[in-house]
Design a protein around this motif. Structure first.
Motif: not given
Lengths: 161, 75
Positions: B1-26
């Motif tokens: 998993m290393g330092e992969k971005s949250v968008m590397a997770l299944a189901g998490i695309g750009e939009v959801l990824g951005k929202r998660l990053e804003e909440k601190g889950f980067d």
């Protein structure tokens, strides 16, 4: 009004346990989720509590109150029977709630027999409907009676000599 | 998993990824952390994901399965 946000993590944890909500540790990142779950559980608990209190108080002021809240409450009870009565004339229903003896009304108000019955029972979801239980009971007792009758006819009649 | 971005997770695309990053889950591992803190419970994790970034049922399921499998293999 309880301010969930002002409670400590420990208190939130205790409340979650009280409501039987499964949860993990209450930390900053999980706090919001658990507060939301508690709020939902509290409002649901309050709603069922108030409804069950209302079954014991048949005052006139509560008549209209009950009518408005019934749709929310009886969601789990078979909607089939309930939707049948939604179309009923509401002037009939208050008569049931005004009197003190609901069981007497069951024979009098034949047009709405299940209502006092539904109100009397505590608001728990039933796996098996009550009418089905009564039906099964009648069938079983009927069968037992048949068996008894057959046994009686098989025995020779005894004479007191 | 290393330092992969949250968008590397299944189901998490750009939009959801951005929202998660804003909440601190980067990063993916931060969401993994949240998954573990929720005791790997499917219902809790789904609800959390929905509340945090607005994931729909399919996205919730994909992300949960992804993390679940990773934990089963590596944890």
């Amino acid at each position: 009004m309880t301010m969930l946000s002002s409670k400590s993590n420990e208190e939130i944890k205790r409340m979650l346990d009280d409501y039987g909500i499964k949860h993990g540790p209450v930390v900053d990142s999980t706090r919001a989720l658990y507060e939301k779950k508690l709020r939902e559980a509290m409002s649901k608990h309050r709603r069922t509590q108030v409804q069950s209190d209302r079954t014991y108080y048949r005052e006139e002021e509560d008549v209209t109150y009950v009518q408005h809240h019934r749709p929310q409450l009886y969601d789990d009870v078979s909607n089939r029977t309930w939707s049948d009565y939604r179309g009923m004339d509401y002037t009939d229903e208050p008569a049931i709630y005004r009197t003190q003896a609901p069981y007497q009304n069951m024979s009098q108000a034949r047009n709405l027999p299940p209502e006092p019955h539904i109100q009397k029972t505590p608001e728990k979801t039933r796996l098996v409907p009550v009418w089905l239980q009564i039906l099964v009971f009648l069938i079983v007792s009927g069968l037992l009676y048949l068996v008894y009758i057959n046994m009686e006819s098989a025995e020779p009649e005894k004479r007191l000599t | 998993m290393g330092e992969k971005s949250v968008m590397a997770l299944a189901g998490i695309g750009e939009v959801l990824g951005k929202r998660l990053e804003e909440k601190g889950f980067d990063k993916a591992y931060v969401v993994l952390g949240q998954f573990l803190v929720l005791r790997k419970d499917e219902e809790l994790f789904r609800e959390w994901l929905k509340d945090t970034c607005g994931a729909n049922t399919k996205q919730q399921g994909d992300c949960y399965s992804c993390l679940r499998e990773w934990c089963d293999s590596f944890l």
